[in-house]
Design an enzyme around this catalytic site. Structure first.
Site: not given
Ligand SMILES: Cc1cc2nc3c(=O)[nH]c(=O)nc-3n(C[C@H](O)[C@H](O)[C@H](O)COP(=O)(O)O)c2cc1C
Ligand SMILES: CCCCC(=O)C(=O)O
Length: 386
Positions: A252, A138, A276, A164, A113
């Site tokens: 994504k 981002y 997401h 993303t 990330s």
């Molecule tokens: C705590 C957390 C932080 C995340 N941060 C990002 C991120 O920084 N960038 C991003 O593209 N997706 C982020 N995501 C989304 C994940 O990449 C992913 O799309 C999603 O968690 C998939 O679903 P799952 O948690 O059911 O496996 C985040 C998800 C979680 C749970």
């Molecule tokens: C602060 C948002 C960026 C991280 C992210 O993508 C998430 O938390 O889902």
């Protein structure tokens, strides 16, 4: 879901979640576990998998089952990869480094990330020399900041950029709003300077004039959404990215055939079908339900992956049967970290890998290439999506 208190060794991914719940504080747990608004999409991501039924074949030689596959031409040991999730040091002090080591041990791909709590250079250092590391982006209104990040990722050896596109603004996560979620010290968003230099001098002055400082809660105060560029478009953003990098570009957060076609048209190299993890627009369809129309739209021209709700080997199998080249895990990695750091992520990956092998053997598929839509019950609902 509840694991009896005496059970300390997880045997399925839900066990990791239950254990993580007992280990994390409210601030971190809520940030990791919850989704946007009513969390309907978060719930649907899993529920939609349970609506798909398998259609196994018998008397196939499954004495050896191989999960080997490839991502953008690079071989990996398993189609189970690691999605970008922000701020992993809240789960374990080694955070993204622990995750990177687990990915290397499994010879699988990791996406880091932009909002990692470990600098991108430090994370890729744990590569086994072969397994893919991709950098999630981002984009900022302040393009030189983005360009510098891209160049750093390229120099460090990341092999693709994951842009993303479902986060022009941050979703409304009620628990984070109630907690006034803030990344606890000593952790910081390690890919950025310590102060607010990410914004231009005049933007910084405007933020400060509004009482927003680097100590203001992260999600609630819109610092991050102020930084991200909500004005991105197909015709400006992808050509700009192409002009500054030679790396493959993966989008994504695509959920529709229209956007999948545009991704191909604009020369993107891959798509991650994703909502997401239910953290952005609540009420959108489950990621696995969006997968077939995206796969159909790209007509094999680029690779399609998916994430969202993968918790069992049969979920991985179903996603592959619907045309995903690989799947990505978000929260389960955080639960593995909270349970036992690097070792915890390895154990989690091993269990899911074993479950995938089991599902393949019991469906009569000895290789990943053998997994096709024929292994799913063709219900009217599924037929309408294929
Ligand atoms: C705590 C957390 C932080 C995340 N941060 C990002 C991120 O920084 N960038 C991003 O593209 N997706 C982020 N995501 C989304 C994940 O990449 C992913 O799309 C999603 O968690 C998939 O679903 P799952 O948690 O059911 O496996 C985040 C998800 C979680 C749970
Ligand atoms: C602060 C948002 C960026 C991280 C992210 O993508 C998430 O938390 O889902």
């Amino acid at each position: 879901m509840a694991v009896p208190p005496t059970v300390c060794r997880p045997v399925c991914l839900d066990d990791f979640e239950a254990i993580a719940r007992t280990k994390l504080g409210q601030n971190a747990w809520d940030y990791y576990a919850t989704g946007a608004n009513d969390m309907q999409t978060l719930h649907d991501n899993r529920e939609a998998f349970s609506r798909l039924r398998l259609r196994p074949r018998v008397l196939r030689d499954v004495s050896t089952v191989s999960t080997k596959t490839s991502l953008l031409g690079r071989s990996i040991a398993s189609p189970i990869c690691i999605a970008p999730s922000a701020m992993q040091c809240m789960a374990d002090s080694d955070g993204e480094e622990a995750t990177a080591k687990a990915a290397a041990a499994f010879d699988t791909a990791m996406v880091l990330s932009t909002y990692s709590t470990t600098a991108l250079e430090q994370v890729i250092h744990h590569s086994n020399g072969h397994n893919p590391y991709w950098f999630q982006l981002y984009l900022y209104q302040n393009r030189p900041v983005s360009q510098e990040l891209i160049q750093r990722a390229e120099r460090a050896g990341y092999q693709a950029l994951v842009l993303t596109v479902d986060t022009p603004v941050i979703g409304r996560r009620l628990a984070d709003a109630r907690n006034k979620f803030q990344l606890p010290r000593p952790w910081r968003l390690a890919n950025f300077p310590k102060d607010l230099r990410i914004v231009t001098a005049s933007e910084r002055a405007a933020l400060l004039a509004n009482g927003i400082t680097k100590d203001t809660p992260l999600i609630d105060n819109k610092i991050l959404s102020n930084r991200a560029d909500a004005g991105l478009t197909w015709t400006e953003c992808i050509p700009w990215l192409r002009s500054v990098t030679g790396l493959p570009i993966i989008l994504k957060g695509v959920l529709t055939r229209e956007d999948a076609e545009l991704a191909v048209l604009h020369g993107c190299n891959g798509i991650i079908v994703s909502n997401h993890g239910g953290r952005q627009l609540d009420g959108v369809l489950a990621a696995i339900d969006a997968l077939p129309e995206v796969v159909a739209a790209v007509r094999g021209q680029i690779e399609v992956y998916m994430d969202g709700g993968i918790r069992k080997g049969t979920d991985v199998f179903k996603a592959l049967a619907l045309g995903a080249k690989a799947v990505f895990l978000g929260r389960p990695v955080l639960w593995g970290l909270a349970y036992n750091g690097e070792q915890g992520v390895k154990e989690m990956l091993q269990i899911l890998h074993d479950e995938l092998e089991l599902a393949m053997a019991l469906c009569g598929c000895a290789t990943i290439e053998a997994i096709t839509p024929q292994y799913l019950q063709q219900t009217p609902e599924l037929k309408s999506r294929l």
